[in-house]
Design a protein around this motif. Structure first.
Motif, PDB file in Angstrom:
ATOM      1  N   GLY A 129      13.168  64.502 -43.186  1.00 12.91           N
ATOM      2  CA  GLY A 129      11.916  64.777 -43.881  1.00 12.91           C
ATOM      3  C   GLY A 129      10.936  63.622 -44.013  1.00 12.91           C
ATOM      4  N   ARG A 130      11.182  62.527 -43.299  1.00  8.62           N
ATOM      5  CA  ARG A 130      10.260  61.368 -43.282  1.00  8.62           C
ATOM      6  C   ARG A 130       9.923  60.831 -44.675  1.00  8.62           C
ATOM      7  N   ALA A 131       8.648  60.526 -44.924  1.00  6.58           N
ATOM      8  CA  ALA A 131       8.266  59.748 -46.116  1.00  6.58           C
ATOM      9  C   ALA A 131       8.605  60.475 -47.419  1.00  6.58           C
ATOM     10  N   ASN A 184      -2.408  70.019 -39.810  1.00  4.53           N
ATOM     11  CA  ASN A 184      -1.011  70.164 -40.234  1.00  4.53           C
ATOM     12  C   ASN A 184      -0.080  69.005 -39.873  1.00  4.53           C
ATOM     13  N   ASN A 185      -0.254  68.401 -38.734  1.00  2.00           N
ATOM     14  CA  ASN A 185       0.537  67.214 -38.365  1.00  2.00           C
ATOM     15  C   ASN A 185      -0.177  66.515 -37.211  1.00  2.00           C
ATOM     16  N   ASN A 186       0.380  65.397 -36.769  1.00  2.00           N
ATOM     17  CA  ASN A 186      -0.329  64.651 -35.738  1.00  2.00           C
ATOM     18  C   ASN A 186      -0.307  65.375 -34.398  1.00  2.00           C
ATOM     19  N   GLU A 212       7.004  60.994 -24.718  1.00  2.00           N
ATOM     20  CA  GLU A 212       7.658  62.147 -25.338  1.00  2.00           C
ATOM     21  C   GLU A 212       8.162  61.704 -26.704  1.00  2.00           C
ATOM     22  N   ILE A 213       7.670  62.370 -27.750  1.00  2.00           N
ATOM     23  CA  ILE A 213       8.173  62.136 -29.099  1.00  2.00           C
ATOM     24  C   ILE A 213       9.295  63.148 -29.300  1.00  2.00           C
ATOM     25  N   GLY A 214      10.280  62.835 -30.099  1.00  2.00           N
ATOM     26  CA  GLY A 214      11.372  63.788 -30.343  1.00  2.00           C
ATOM     27  C   GLY A 214      10.835  65.153 -30.743  1.00  2.00           C
ATOM     28  N   ALA A 216      10.267  67.780 -28.635  1.00  2.00           N
ATOM     29  CA  ALA A 216       9.491  68.442 -27.589  1.00  2.00           C
ATOM     30  C   ALA A 216       7.980  68.232 -27.681  1.00  2.00           C
ATOM     31  N   PHE A 217       7.556  67.099 -28.196  1.00  2.00           N
ATOM     32  CA  PHE A 217       6.139  66.770 -28.131  1.00  2.00           C
ATOM     33  C   PHE A 217       5.956  65.806 -26.964  1.00  2.00           C
ATOM     34  N   ARG A 218       5.453  66.348 -25.852  1.00  4.09           N
ATOM     35  CA  ARG A 218       5.207  65.517 -24.680  1.00  4.09           C
ATOM     36  C   ARG A 218       3.726  65.566 -24.371  1.00  4.09           C
ATOM     37  N   VAL A 258      -2.259  56.294 -25.708  1.00  5.78           N
ATOM     38  CA  VAL A 258      -1.217  56.834 -26.580  1.00  5.78           C
ATOM     39  C   VAL A 258      -0.290  55.698 -26.981  1.00  5.78           C
ATOM     40  N   HIS A 259      -0.054  55.573 -28.276  1.00  7.66           N
ATOM     41  CA  HIS A 259       0.866  54.551 -28.775  1.00  7.66           C
ATOM     42  C   HIS A 259       2.258  54.854 -28.236  1.00  7.66           C
ATOM     43  N   THR A 260       2.867  53.886 -27.567  1.00  8.16           N
ATOM     44  CA  THR A 260       4.213  54.117 -27.021  1.00  8.16           C
ATOM     45  C   THR A 260       5.198  53.928 -28.169  1.00  8.16           C
ATOM     46  N   SER A 261       5.238  54.975 -29.002  1.00  6.24           N
ATOM     47  CA  SER A 261       5.901  54.881 -30.295  1.00  6.24           C
ATOM     48  C   SER A 261       7.375  54.517 -30.230  1.00  6.24           C
ATOM     49  N   ASN A 262       8.113  55.230 -29.394  1.00  9.53           N
ATOM     50  CA  ASN A 262       9.567  55.111 -29.512  1.00  9.53           C
ATOM     51  C   ASN A 262      10.220  54.348 -28.365  1.00  9.53           C
ATOM     52  N   VAL A 290      -7.593  57.457 -29.183  1.00  9.49           N
ATOM     53  CA  VAL A 290      -6.314  56.771 -29.314  1.00  9.49           C
ATOM     54  C   VAL A 290      -5.404  57.607 -30.200  1.00  9.49           C
ATOM     55  N   ASP A 291      -4.236  57.977 -29.662  1.00 13.07           N
ATOM     56  CA  ASP A 291      -3.216  58.605 -30.505  1.00 13.07           C
ATOM     57  C   ASP A 291      -2.317  57.491 -31.005  1.00 13.07           C
ATOM     58  N   LEU A 292      -2.513  57.115 -32.269  1.00 12.17           N
ATOM     59  CA  LEU A 292      -1.785  55.973 -32.821  1.00 12.17           C
ATOM     60  C   LEU A 292      -0.368  56.333 -33.245  1.00 12.17           C
ATOM     61  N   GLY A 293      -0.083  57.599 -33.423  1.00 16.43           N
ATOM     62  CA  GLY A 293       1.249  57.984 -33.895  1.00 16.43           C
ATOM     63  C   GLY A 293       1.391  57.680 -35.366  1.00 16.43           C
ATOM     64  N   SER A 294       2.003  56.538 -35.656  1.00 13.33           N
ATOM     65  CA  SER A 294       2.257  56.191 -37.052  1.00 13.33           C
ATOM     66  C   SER A 294       0.986  55.811 -37.798  1.00 13.33           C
ATOM     67  N   GLY A 295       0.194  54.984 -37.184  1.00 13.73           N
ATOM     68  CA  GLY A 295      -1.094  54.666 -37.753  1.00 13.73           C
ATOM     69  C   GLY A 295      -1.087  54.158 -39.179  1.00 13.73           C
ATOM     70  N   GLY A 326       0.436  61.681 -41.273  1.00 12.48           N
ATOM     71  CA  GLY A 326       0.384  61.398 -42.707  1.00 12.48           C
ATOM     72  C   GLY A 326       1.718  60.957 -43.270  1.00 12.48           C
ATOM     73  N   ASP A 327       2.817  61.345 -42.622  1.00 15.96           N
ATOM     74  CA  ASP A 327       4.136  61.106 -43.229  1.00 15.96           C
ATOM     75  C   ASP A 327       4.966  60.058 -42.506  1.00 15.96           C
ATOM     76  N   LYS A 328       4.311  59.245 -41.700  1.00 13.55           N
ATOM     77  CA  LYS A 328       5.028  58.102 -41.114  1.00 13.55           C
ATOM     78  C   LYS A 328       4.704  56.870 -41.969  1.00 13.55           C
ATOM     79  N   LEU A 329       4.212  55.789 -41.361  1.00 11.96           N
ATOM     80  CA  LEU A 329       3.983  54.572 -42.143  1.00 11.96           C
ATOM     81  C   LEU A 329       3.013  54.771 -43.299  1.00 11.96           C
TER      82      LEU A 329
HETATM   83  C1  LIG Z   1       4.906  60.905 -34.147  1.00  7.83           C
HETATM   84  C2  LIG Z   1       3.893  60.961 -33.078  1.00  7.83           C
HETATM   85  C3  LIG Z   1       3.220  62.159 -32.775  1.00  7.83           C
HETATM   86  C4  LIG Z   1       3.525  63.432 -33.503  1.00  7.83           C
HETATM   87  O1  LIG Z   1       3.185  63.344 -34.847  1.00  7.83           O
HETATM   88  P1  LIG Z   1       3.705  64.443 -35.894  1.00  7.83           P
HETATM   89  O2  LIG Z   1       3.048  64.062 -37.163  1.00  7.83           O
HETATM   90  O3  LIG Z   1       5.182  64.331 -35.909  1.00  7.83           O
HETATM   91  O4  LIG Z   1       3.264  65.769 -35.384  1.00  7.83           O
HETATM   92  C5  LIG Z   1       2.287  62.141 -31.787  1.00  7.83           C
HETATM   93  N1  LIG Z   1       2.002  61.024 -31.094  1.00  7.83           N
HETATM   94  C6  LIG Z   1       2.634  59.850 -31.344  1.00  7.83           C
HETATM   95  C7  LIG Z   1       2.275  58.644 -30.540  1.00  7.83           C
HETATM   96  C8  LIG Z   1       3.601  59.777 -32.349  1.00  7.83           C
HETATM   97  O5  LIG Z   1       4.233  58.629 -32.599  1.00  7.83           O
END
Ligand SMILES: *Cc1c(COP(=O)(O)O)cnc(C)c1O
Length: 503
Positions: A129-131, A184-186, A212-214, A216-218, A258-262, A290-295, A326-329
């Motif tokens: 459930g993240r943050a 609703n989410n990123n 690819e974020i866990g 199935a977000f590619r 795209v932020h290479t998050s993982n 820019v898709d920052l992901g955590s941002g 919203g629910d990462k960093l």
């Molecule tokens: C986590 C992340 C997403 C997806 O964000 P959610 O809030 O989980 O939908 C998209 N892009 C990047 C780069 C991410 O790190």
């Protein structure tokens, strides 16, 4: 919250087979009380009061039907017959039936969504459930659940308003952007942005950033679903400015980073920084996203954490649109935030998909006080739960580990050896994948003497079976319980239920 007695194994066995086993009566005729006798018994009153007559009646009927089927099967032979023959017929007295009924009703009224102890060492754990939200947000959500709110109603003018307005000003103040909107989410933010800006057109992305974020977000798949055409440039490890330059044409709608998050690509690499790409996108008159992901909204270095590009830096670096969670960093509720150029945000807000992806009042109620905390960055580590956990000194966790160790050791007995050790936590949710935070916790190893096969698997399962499941991490023939996320208000609950482990 109820203690789940049906699961903790500390109470009498109230299952059907348990009833069979517990009975000393000889096998014989099938004699079960009528359901109305069970329901009218004084002992059933508390069940009817708690669960309602309809549900209690249905559960009683189902229980009696199962018992009858079991006894019939026993009479006709087979495994059940053997069990009944050796253990005797089930105790079908009304008190025994009521105990079974109570257990069944409690089990079926336990929410499948339950609190757990996150001792995995991953602070922003997506599957958990993240943050966790700060108290200010908790209170705001409670109010929003109990009161009508001016969600889309302007109190000053008495006219219809826009729900984004509730947080837009704060977001602009914190990011330096011209406009903002929230979904609703990123993943939704990225989808909506691409669908608005690049429907039927090309989006240039470096091959090194096709993330690819866990779950199935590619990026390539999201691109397709958004109706945009992916134009990959460069190679996995190296992308040059001229790759973007050559790919840009009349059908290009967007350049995207795209932020290479993982993951991290290391070695012989080259990627183009925002500051280099921004002038190129301006030259071609193509917006840059820019898709920052955590941002994050603040420079984490001031709190002794590794640097992570902030949203403000990204806007100042020349991005026209920035998306983040919203629910990462950020440490707020699940949501996706898009900030950037006013004209582009206006287009995004007009997209009919925005209506499908919009957030509800609970999300906005939680997000606003979280964003407001950022106005006092010096107080943030005290107030923002995520930052508080990320900045907890290892010495804190060490003291906590030493306090808990004797009780955990006593509960586990001689079959296991518990030690307190240094370890590393991670931020999680793709933030800073290669950076690790010094932490401390408890390590459980099967004792050398009492070697049970799969002792670690058994232990891990026992911890999961507790009323508040304890989730750790199995590695190097040990179970690791990182105490970083065991907050003061949770510690007592943790210790209290250790007694059940001993059972
Ligand atoms: C986590 C992340 C997403 C997806 O964000 P959610 O809030 O989980 O939908 C998209 N892009 C990047 C780069 C991410 O790190």
């Amino acid at each position: 919250m109820s203690e789940h007695s049906a699961r903790d194994g500390s109470k009498a066995d109230t299952t059907l087979r348990g009833a069979v086993a517990a009975s000393g009566a000889p096998a014989g005729a099938i004699r079960l009380p009528a359901v109305h006798l069970v329901l009218s018994d004084a002992g059933c009153e508390p069940l009817i009061a708690a669960y309602g007559r309809v549900q209690t009646l249905e559960a009683a009927r189902a229980l009696l039907a199962e018992l009858r089927a079991m006894l019939l099967a026993a009479r006709e032979g087979g495994d059940t017959a053997v069990a009944v023959a050796t253990a005797g017929a089930p105790d079908t007295s009304i008190p025994s039936l009521l105990a079974m009924l109570a257990a069944r009703l409690e089990e079926q009224n336990t929410s499948p969504l339950r609190p757990v102890f996150n001792l995995t060492g991953t602070v922003l754990h997506t599957n958990l459930g993240r943050a966790l939200l700060p108290d200010a947000a908790v209170q705001a959500v409670v109010d929003a659940m109990r009161w009508p709110m001016n969600l889309e109603w302007d109190i000053d003018t008495g006219k219809r308003g826009d729900r984004d307005n509730l947080i837009e000003e704060l977001l602009l103040e914190l990011t330096g952007a011209e406009a903002a909107t929230i979904v609703n989410n990123n993943a939704a933010a990225v989808l909506l942005m691409l669908n608005t800006v690049a429907l039927g057109k090309e989006v240039i992305v470096s091959r090194g950033e096709l993330v690819e974020i866990g779950g199935a977000f590619r990026i390539p798949d999201v691109m397709t679903r958004a109706g945009a055409v992916l134009r990959e440039v460069g190679a996995t490890n190296r992308t040059h400015l001229k790759d973007y330059d050559e790919a840009a044409g009349p059908n290009t709608a967007l350049m995207m980073k795209v932020h290479t998050s993982n993951y991290a690509i290391t070695g012989f690499t080259k990627s183009i920084e925002l500051e280099e790409l921004a002038p190129l996108s301006k030259k071609h008159n193509i917006p840059l996203a820019v898709d920052l992901g955590s941002g994050t909204l603040v420079d984490l270095e001031q709190y002794g954490l590794p640097h992570e590009t902030t949203v403000r830096e990204t806007i100042e670096g020349g991005a026209d649109l920035v998306t983040f969670s919203g629910d990462k960093l950020l440490g707020g509720p699940q949501c996706g935030i898009i900030v950037g150029r006013k004209d582009l945000i206006a287009q995004i807000k007009k997209n009919p998909l925005k209506r499908a992806l919009r957030v509800g009042k609970l999300t906005l109620a939680a997000l606003e006080p979280v964003l407001a905390l950022y106005r006092a960055p010096d107080l943030l580590p005290e107030r923002l739960t995520t930052l508080k956990l990320l900045t907890r000194p290892a010495a804190d966790m060490r003291a906590q580990a030493q306090a808990i160790l004797p009780q955990l050791q006593a509960a586990l007995g001689a079959g296991y050896e518990v030690t307190d050790e240094a370890m590393f936590s991670q931020i999680g949710s793709g933030a800073l994948p290669v950076d690790q935070l010094p932490s401390h916790g408890l390590v459980i190893r099967p004792a050398a003497t009492g070697r049970v096969s799969n002792a670690l698997g058994v232990l891990e399962q026992r911890l999961r079976a507790l009323p508040l499941p304890v989730i750790g991490r199995v590695a190097q023939d040990a179970l690791w319980l990182d105490l970083r996320c065991l907050q003061d208000y949770q510690q007592q609950r943790f210790i209290e239920q250790l007694g059940l482990l001993a059972a």
